[in-house]
Design a protein around this motif. Structure first.
Motif, short mmCIF file in Angstrom:
data_model
loop_
_atom_site.label_atom_id
_atom_site.label_comp_id
_atom_site.label_asym_id
_atom_site.label_seq_id
_atom_site.Cartn_x
_atom_site.Cartn_y
_atom_site.Cartn_z
N GLY A 17 28.69 125.85 42.44
CA GLY A 17 27.48 126.26 43.16
C GLY A 17 27.79 127.41 44.09
O GLY A 17 28.94 127.78 44.29
N LEU A 18 26.73 127.97 44.67
CA LEU A 18 26.90 129.11 45.55
C LEU A 18 26.10 128.92 46.81
O LEU A 18 24.99 128.40 46.78
N THR A 31 2.23 121.98 44.46
CA THR A 31 2.30 120.77 43.65
C THR A 31 3.62 120.61 42.90
O THR A 31 4.08 119.50 42.70
N SER A 32 4.22 121.72 42.45
CA SER A 32 5.44 121.62 41.63
C SER A 32 6.51 122.55 42.18
O SER A 32 6.26 123.75 42.37
N PRO A 33 7.71 122.04 42.43
CA PRO A 33 8.77 122.88 43.00
C PRO A 33 9.35 123.85 41.97
O PRO A 33 9.50 123.52 40.79
N LEU A 34 9.67 125.05 42.44
CA LEU A 34 10.34 126.06 41.63
C LEU A 34 11.19 126.89 42.59
O LEU A 34 10.73 127.25 43.68
N THR A 35 12.41 127.18 42.18
CA THR A 35 13.32 127.94 43.04
C THR A 35 13.73 129.24 42.35
O THR A 35 14.11 129.24 41.18
N MET A 36 13.63 130.34 43.10
CA MET A 36 14.06 131.63 42.58
C MET A 36 15.23 132.16 43.39
O MET A 36 15.30 131.97 44.60
N GLN A 37 16.15 132.82 42.72
CA GLN A 37 17.31 133.44 43.34
C GLN A 37 17.15 134.95 43.31
O GLN A 37 17.04 135.55 42.24
N ALA A 38 17.13 135.57 44.47
CA ALA A 38 17.05 137.03 44.55
C ALA A 38 18.41 137.65 44.30
O ALA A 38 19.45 136.97 44.32
N SER A 78 25.07 132.77 38.20
CA SER A 78 25.80 131.54 38.51
C SER A 78 24.89 130.50 39.15
O SER A 78 25.05 129.30 38.93
N THR A 79 23.92 130.98 39.94
CA THR A 79 23.03 130.05 40.63
C THR A 79 22.18 129.26 39.65
O THR A 79 21.95 128.06 39.83
N ALA A 88 16.33 133.70 38.17
CA ALA A 88 17.08 134.64 38.99
C ALA A 88 16.75 136.06 38.57
O ALA A 88 16.40 136.32 37.42
N LEU A 89 16.90 136.96 39.52
CA LEU A 89 16.77 138.39 39.24
C LEU A 89 18.17 138.94 39.02
O LEU A 89 19.05 138.78 39.88
N THR A 90 18.39 139.58 37.88
CA THR A 90 19.74 140.00 37.49
C THR A 90 19.75 141.44 37.00
O THR A 90 18.71 142.06 36.84
#
Length: 324
Positions: A17-18, A31-38, A78-79, A88-90
């Motif tokens: 993990g990071l 209502t629904s969780p979502l995670t984004m990595q910048a 990696s996230t 993630a934005l890559t």
């Protein structure tokens, strides 16, 4: 600024993990969780997402969005491999290379930048306006990007030996002092820094001379795509709406983030205003923000092929954007 371009060999560290470089921002009452990595620290590169959080667009789309800031020690791919983020934005070179060489289970579902903002920056009083102007000149390039610059030169009929390429560390001071003739850097940001040092800058994109790759590609794992497809479509729709509002007038929103999203970065709001305006033409598409057109995908893959990264169209999934 966009994250550094030398992210490599990240899968081996993913299981651990990071740590995010800043506390996350979270929308409320969704209502629904979502995670984004910048891909980088909080700056205008991500202004559309901040607007969407503050205006409630993600909440309205049924999402409880957690936003993870990036930084020099954060490798977005990696996230998502570690399960700390859903998307993630890559940079497409790292993503596609990971798929082809390491078997990473990634899909690209959108592209924030239709044109990569990396380009050749020079002083206006000694301008480098196109690749042929580099012949006989000294060009500073981060070591990891030399292969891309050499590919661009070859695409334009220039032998790389005709250009004196020296190392660069993302510091325009040698350019301002006249120690080099040009550098490879982010055209959305560095000209402002040079102006603050008392000089005017000019630039051209590698994209406009053959190195036609996207940037800030939206990447998910195949598992997340299968399990959270509806949430990803909702995220794309809300993000598209937010970016359209932000870039309708690039001068409006950055000042609103001075005490929140941009606090503590050490960057001025004037810098963010410049950045926000400069990125607008690089993000726009007749197909809407985040577009993945057949032509755009083909150009991206072709350019990556010039640097030995061989991808294929099935690494992109355009069907989510088609649902918006």
């Amino acid at each position: 600024m966009i994250a550094s371009l030398n992210r490599r060999q990240f899968l081996s560290t993913a299981a651990a993990g990071l740590a995010a470089s800043a506390l996350p921002y979270r929308a409320h009452a969704a209502t629904s969780p979502l995670t984004m990595q910048a891909a980088w620290i909080n700056d205008a590169e991500f202004a559309g997402y901040f607007l969407g959080l503050d205006r409630g667009y993600f909440t309205d789309a049924g999402l409880d969005l957690e936003y993870l800031s990036g930084g020099p020690d954060v490798i977005p791919e990696s996230t998502i491999i570690a399960g700390r983020a859903d998307l993630a934005l890559t940079t497409p070179d790292t993503t596609i290379k990971a798929i082809t060489e390491q078997g990473a289970p990634f899909k690209i579902i959108g592209a924030q930048y239709q044109k990569n903002p990396i380009g050749i920056v020079s002083l206006a009083k000694n301008p480098i306006n196109e690749p042929k102007d580099l012949i006989g000149k000294t060009l500073a390039v981060p070591p990891v990007n030399v292969i891309s610059v050499e590919a661009m030169l070859k695409m334009n009929g220039i032998d790389p030996s005709q250009v004196n390429i020296v190392p660069y560390a993302y510091d325009p001071t040698p350019l301002v002092k006249g120690e080099i003739d040009a550098s490879l850097d982010f055209t959305t940001n560095v000209p402002f820094t040079i102006k603050q040092a008392g000089e005017d800058a000019t630039s051209f994109l590698l994209y406009d001379f053959g190195y036609t790759i996207y940037n800030d590609t939206v990447v998910v794992t195949e598992q997340v795509l299968a399990e959270k497809r509806d949430l990803l479509v909702a995220w794309l729709a809300a993000s598209r709406k937010a970016w359209a509002e932000n870039l309708a007038d690039p001068s409006v929103w950055p000042p609103k983030f001075a005490e929140t999203h941009f606090a503590g970065t050490g960057r001025s709001i004037e810098n963010e205003l410049y950045f926000n305006a400069a990125q607008k033409p690089l993000m726009e598409s007749a197909e809407g923000y985040f577009a993945l057109t057949g032509d755009g995908i083909e150009k991206c893959l072709s350019a990556l092929g010039e640097v030995g990264i061989v991808g294929s169209a099935d690494m992109f999934d355009t069907s989510l954007l088609a649902e918006i």
